[in-house]
Design a protein around this motif. Structure first.
Motif, PDB file in Angstrom:
ATOM      1  N   CYS A 205      -8.004  50.019   9.979  1.00 39.73           N
ATOM      2  CA  CYS A 205      -9.516  49.201  10.176  1.00 39.73           C
ATOM      3  C   CYS A 205     -10.085  50.060  10.926  1.00 39.73           C
ATOM      4  CB  CYS A 205      -8.944  48.126  10.925  1.00 39.73           C
ATOM      5  SG  CYS A 205      -7.916  46.715  10.236  1.00 39.73           S
ATOM      6  N   THR A 206     -11.533  49.974  10.683  1.00 38.36           N
ATOM      7  CA  THR A 206     -12.358  51.048  11.804  1.00 38.36           C
ATOM      8  C   THR A 206     -13.131  49.746  12.248  1.00 38.36           C
ATOM      9  OG1 THR A 206     -12.893  52.367   9.694  1.00 38.36           O
ATOM     10  CG2 THR A 206     -14.662  52.241  11.517  1.00 38.36           C
ATOM     11  N   CYS A 207     -12.823  49.935  13.828  1.00 38.26           N
ATOM     12  CA  CYS A 207     -13.207  48.702  14.683  1.00 38.26           C
ATOM     13  C   CYS A 207     -14.652  48.900  15.345  1.00 38.26           C
ATOM     14  CB  CYS A 207     -12.096  48.623  15.709  1.00 38.26           C
ATOM     15  SG  CYS A 207     -10.601  48.597  15.400  1.00 38.26           S
ATOM     16  N   PRO A 208     -15.305  47.988  15.737  1.00 40.06           N
ATOM     17  CA  PRO A 208     -16.556  48.172  16.470  1.00 40.06           C
ATOM     18  C   PRO A 208     -15.824  48.563  17.875  1.00 40.06           C
ATOM     19  CG  PRO A 208     -16.375  45.935  15.528  1.00 40.06           C
ATOM     20  CD  PRO A 208     -14.975  46.339  15.256  1.00 40.06           C
ATOM     21  N   LYS A 209     -17.152  49.213  18.655  1.00 38.82           N
ATOM     22  CA  LYS A 209     -16.887  50.085  19.781  1.00 38.82           C
ATOM     23  C   LYS A 209     -16.301  49.389  20.842  1.00 38.82           C
ATOM     24  CE  LYS A 209     -20.998  49.486  22.190  1.00 38.82           C
ATOM     25  NZ  LYS A 209     -22.553  49.807  22.786  1.00 38.82           N
ATOM     26  N   GLN A 210     -16.128  47.925  21.032  1.00 44.20           N
ATOM     27  CA  GLN A 210     -15.307  47.229  22.009  1.00 44.20           C
ATOM     28  C   GLN A 210     -13.994  46.674  21.547  1.00 44.20           C
ATOM     29  OE1 GLN A 210     -18.034  46.321  20.407  1.00 44.20           O
ATOM     30  NE2 GLN A 210     -18.132  43.977  20.165  1.00 44.20           N
ATOM     31  N   TRP A 211     -13.558  47.264  20.389  1.00 44.33           N
ATOM     32  CA  TRP A 211     -12.240  46.787  20.077  1.00 44.33           C
ATOM     33  C   TRP A 211     -11.473  47.812  19.558  1.00 44.33           C
ATOM     34  CZ3 TRP A 211     -11.055  41.770  21.067  1.00 44.33           C
ATOM     35  CH2 TRP A 211     -11.901  41.027  21.303  1.00 44.33           C
ATOM     36  N   MET A 212     -10.110  47.692  19.697  1.00 41.96           N
ATOM     37  CA  MET A 212      -9.281  48.690  19.177  1.00 41.96           C
ATOM     38  C   MET A 212      -8.016  48.266  18.581  1.00 41.96           C
ATOM     39  SD  MET A 212      -7.990  50.209  22.739  1.00 41.96           S
ATOM     40  CE  MET A 212      -6.515  50.829  22.051  1.00 41.96           C
ATOM     41  N   GLY A 213      -6.792  48.991  18.246  1.00 52.85           N
ATOM     42  CA  GLY A 213      -5.725  48.389  17.629  1.00 52.85           C
ATOM     43  C   GLY A 213      -5.614  48.217  16.274  1.00 52.85           C
ATOM     44  N   ILE A 214      -4.497  48.186  15.621  1.00 49.29           N
ATOM     45  CA  ILE A 214      -4.284  48.209  14.096  1.00 49.29           C
ATOM     46  C   ILE A 214      -5.360  47.269  13.658  1.00 49.29           C
ATOM     47  CG2 ILE A 214      -2.576  47.836  12.307  1.00 49.29           C
ATOM     48  CD1 ILE A 214      -0.501  48.427  14.280  1.00 49.29           C
ATOM     49  N   ILE A 215      -5.541  46.054  13.972  1.00 48.62           N
ATOM     50  CA  ILE A 215      -6.351  45.093  13.221  1.00 48.62           C
ATOM     51  C   ILE A 215      -7.469  44.777  14.134  1.00 48.62           C
ATOM     52  CG2 ILE A 215      -4.512  44.100  11.758  1.00 48.62           C
ATOM     53  CD1 ILE A 215      -4.343  41.746  13.736  1.00 48.62           C
ATOM     54  N   CYS A 216      -7.896  45.469  15.112  1.00 49.05           N
ATOM     55  CA  CYS A 216      -9.141  45.136  16.048  1.00 49.05           C
ATOM     56  C   CYS A 216      -8.955  44.059  16.749  1.00 49.05           C
ATOM     57  CB  CYS A 216     -10.570  45.397  15.162  1.00 49.05           C
ATOM     58  SG  CYS A 216     -10.812  46.866  14.048  1.00 49.05           S
ATOM     59  N   ALA A 217      -7.897  43.871  17.263  1.00 49.53           N
ATOM     60  CA  ALA A 217      -7.548  42.706  18.103  1.00 49.53           C
ATOM     61  C   ALA A 217      -7.334  43.040  19.404  1.00 49.53           C
ATOM     62  CB  ALA A 217      -6.237  41.823  17.466  1.00 49.53           C
ATOM     63  N   GLU A 218      -7.395  44.268  19.787  1.00 49.04           N
ATOM     64  CA  GLU A 218      -7.142  44.852  21.150  1.00 49.04           C
ATOM     65  C   GLU A 218      -8.594  45.051  21.959  1.00 49.04           C
ATOM     66  OE1 GLU A 218      -4.104  47.562  21.340  1.00 49.04           O
ATOM     67  OE2 GLU A 218      -3.291  46.740  19.844  1.00 49.04           O
ATOM     68  N   THR A 219      -8.603  44.712  23.271  1.00 47.65           N
ATOM     69  CA  THR A 219     -10.022  45.068  23.761  1.00 47.65           C
ATOM     70  C   THR A 219      -9.874  46.557  24.132  1.00 47.65           C
ATOM     71  OG1 THR A 219     -10.254  42.835  24.702  1.00 47.65           O
ATOM     72  CG2 THR A 219     -11.431  44.676  25.774  1.00 47.65           C
ATOM     73  N   ARG A 220     -10.934  47.079  23.998  1.00 51.76           N
ATOM     74  CA  ARG A 220     -11.128  48.545  24.319  1.00 51.76           C
ATOM     75  C   ARG A 220     -11.383  48.759  25.544  1.00 51.76           C
ATOM     76  NH1 ARG A 220     -10.992  53.266  21.108  1.00 51.76           N
ATOM     77  NH2 ARG A 220     -11.604  51.970  19.247  1.00 51.76           N
ATOM     78  N   HIS A 221     -10.671  49.477  26.647  1.00 52.66           N
ATOM     79  CA  HIS A 221     -10.954  49.741  28.143  1.00 52.66           C
ATOM     80  C   HIS A 221     -11.346  51.313  27.826  1.00 52.66           C
ATOM     81  CE1 HIS A 221      -9.741  45.781  29.127  1.00 52.66           C
ATOM     82  NE2 HIS A 221      -8.555  46.044  28.781  1.00 52.66           N
ATOM     83  N   TYR A 222     -12.457  51.460  28.281  1.00 54.53           N
ATOM     84  CA  TYR A 222     -12.962  52.937  28.299  1.00 54.53           C
ATOM     85  C   TYR A 222     -12.754  53.771  29.545  1.00 54.53           C
ATOM     86  CZ  TYR A 222     -15.824  51.783  24.518  1.00 54.53           C
ATOM     87  OH  TYR A 222     -16.230  51.325  23.255  1.00 54.53           O
ATOM     88  N   ASP A 223     -12.604  52.840  30.618  1.00 54.73           N
ATOM     89  CA  ASP A 223     -12.301  53.609  31.994  1.00 54.73           C
ATOM     90  C   ASP A 223     -11.366  52.409  33.069  1.00 54.73           C
ATOM     91  OD1 ASP A 223     -14.397  51.859  32.715  1.00 54.73           O
ATOM     92  OD2 ASP A 223     -15.652  53.398  33.060  1.00 54.73           O
ATOM     93  N   CYS A 224     -11.351  52.786  34.098  1.00 55.40           N
ATOM     94  CA  CYS A 224     -10.597  51.765  35.332  1.00 55.40           C
ATOM     95  C   CYS A 224     -11.364  50.914  35.334  1.00 55.40           C
ATOM     96  CB  CYS A 224     -10.262  52.783  36.384  1.00 55.40           C
ATOM     97  SG  CYS A 224      -9.139  53.949  36.281  1.00 55.40           S
ATOM     98  N   GLN A 225     -12.891  50.771  35.461  1.00 58.10           N
ATOM     99  CA  GLN A 225     -13.756  49.752  35.505  1.00 58.10           C
ATOM    100  C   GLN A 225     -13.525  48.617  34.612  1.00 58.10           C
ATOM    101  OE1 GLN A 225     -16.349  49.522  38.294  1.00 58.10           O
ATOM    102  NE2 GLN A 225     -15.984  47.658  37.861  1.00 58.10           N
ATOM    103  N   ASP A 226     -13.490  48.937  33.240  1.00 55.30           N
ATOM    104  CA  ASP A 226     -13.175  47.863  32.483  1.00 55.30           C
ATOM    105  C   ASP A 226     -11.736  47.061  32.506  1.00 55.30           C
ATOM    106  OD1 ASP A 226     -15.314  48.678  30.754  1.00 55.30           O
ATOM    107  OD2 ASP A 226     -14.608  49.642  29.483  1.00 55.30           O
TER     108      ASP A 226
END
Length: 436
Positions: A205-226
């Motif tokens: 799965c190619t995820c939008p920038k704010q998502w991650m994980g195998i099926i794009c179900a995990e929130t992507r945290h870019y840094d400690c602020q996120d």
């Protein structure tokens, strides 16, 4: 035949005349015994037996002869048949081969019985789902299994694709993440969440920038602020996912004193030596889970050298356990292979000490002198890597050497500094970007 020249006389057509002689038995310390040196099958072909001669020495033979204290002398073939137990010498071996001394059938695998026509397997002999074929006396094995009883795994470690591992006990591939099937070659994904796009060829799965994980179900945290914005409050190690570290980078986050910041330097009373060379400052040293560490110049550069994201840096020093001083400087970043410092201004901490006055200057270590003083090596003199314009410009090296008393000997108010921190954080209004 008379004499000792032979033990078997071929009479006309089917008449075999054999003789018992005497000789020393080497297996009984040379005791004289009656002997008929023929194998079992040939003994059973004798039609008459008469007395033979005497050998004082035992001839060399490729087989064990027949020794006895009670020889048989007769012209009756049925007596010979019974004497030598010749019943088995006319066997026909159905699933095996005939052995003539003693006369018997040597059965093939799975077969038993006098003539090897009895199956030695039962329905319980076949394991792992195998079924017994009584006609062939063989186990028909389920897929993955082989062997006489279906107890051998027919797969190898190379049978499992896409990172799968072979469990030899169950003879199955243990697949990872998105793969399934006998050999882990089937994609287990069917769709991607949150607008992700699915590629069946790569099973990704190619995820939008704010998502991650195998099926794009995990929130992507870019840094400690996120992480802080998501409700995390623990001062500990987190994994952040930036454009330069899409697979994750471990950092230690401060969620209490300067919430949402990344700690890039932490020193406590000289517990960790900071007199290090260029490569160690580049890669980082110490342990994020322990007290003191340097995150690493390359990691800081990859985090901050994005012109679209603005960072600020906080400098904190503590004197004993009573007094703590800190200040924040904006637009911090490192650039280039020499990790050039970029920061808005500098901060006077008292007693002539200045933080980050070497704006636009590269990093220096004792083994790579990049400071502005051509005659001296500032990092070597202060026993730690840092950014210098010159050795006498008042620049405070927070990586300088601690004294034996656990004090950082630098001109700064308050004096007697025993702890220091450097932390970076996205400036207010700044955004992180990520390009898959």
């Amino acid at each position: 035949m008379e004499g000792n020249a032979s033990w078997l006389e071929f009479a006309p057509v089917t008449s075999f005349r054999c003789s018992f002689g005497m000789e020393p038995n080497p297996k009984e310390n040379g005791i004289m015994r009656w002997v008929l040196p023929l194998n079992h099958r040939l003994r059973c072909q004798c039609t008459s037996i008469y007395r033979g001669g005497l050998n004082t020495e035992t001839p060399e033979r490729d087989f064990d002869p027949f020794y006895t204290d009670r020889p048989l002398f007769t012209d009756l073939d049925f007596e010979i048949f019974n004497y030598f137990d010749c019943e088995n010498c006319s066997l026909t071996c159905e699933h095996g081969r005939f052995i003539d001394d003693p006369c018997h059938c040597s059965c093939a695998q799975n077969w038993t019985g006098k003539t090897c026509n009895d199956c030695a397997l039962t329905s319980g002999s076949c394991v792992n789902g195998g079924a017994l074929n009584k006609t062939t006396c063989m186990c028909t094995c389920m897929e993955n299994w082989a062997g006489n009883r279906c107890d051998e795994c027919a797969m190898t470690t190379d049978s499992c694709a896409n990172g799968g591992t072979l469990n030899e006990t169950s003879c199955q591939c243990t697949c990872v993440e998105k793969w399934m099937g006998k050999t882990c070659e089937e994609c287990a994904l069917t769709e991607c969440k949150n607008g992700g796009t699915f590629d069946a060829t790569t099973c990704m799965c190619t995820c939008p920038k704010q998502w991650m994980g195998i099926i794009c179900a995990e929130t992507r945290h870019y840094d400690c602020q996120d992480y802080y914005n998501a409700g995390e409050r623990g001062n500990r190690v987190y994994t952040i996912y930036t454009s330069k570290y899409p697979l994750g980078l471990q950092v230690r986050c401060d969620m209490t004193n300067w919430p949402g910041s990344i700690i890039i330097q932490r020193r406590v009373s000289g517990d960790l030596r900071f007199t290090r060379g260029w490569d160690e400052y580049k890669d980082g040293f110490g342990n994020l889970d322990n007290v003191s560490f340097w995150l690493g110049n390359e990691k800081v550069r990859q985090l901050t050298d994005d012109q679209d994201t603005k960072w600020e840096i906080q400098v904190t020093v503590r004197a004993s356990s009573t007094t703590q001083w800190s200040d924040i400087i904006g637009n911090f970043r490192l650039s280039g292979e020499n990790y050039t410092l970029h920061v808005d201004g500098s901060v006077d901490c008292g007693n002539g000490g200045v933080f980050f006055s070497a704006n636009g200057k590269p990093f220096s270590t004792y083994d790579r002198d990049n400071d502005g003083d051509s005659e001296r090596n500032c990092a070597e003199e202060s026993k730690g890597g840092w950014w210098f314009d010159g050795c006498d410009d008042g620049e405070i090296n927070l990586n300088a050497e601690f004294t034996d008393d656990g004090i950082l000997n630098i001109p700064c108010f308050p004096n007697q500094i025993d702890r220091t921190w450097l932390k970076i954080k996205r400036m207010s209004g700044g955004t992180q970007t990520f390009t898959p």
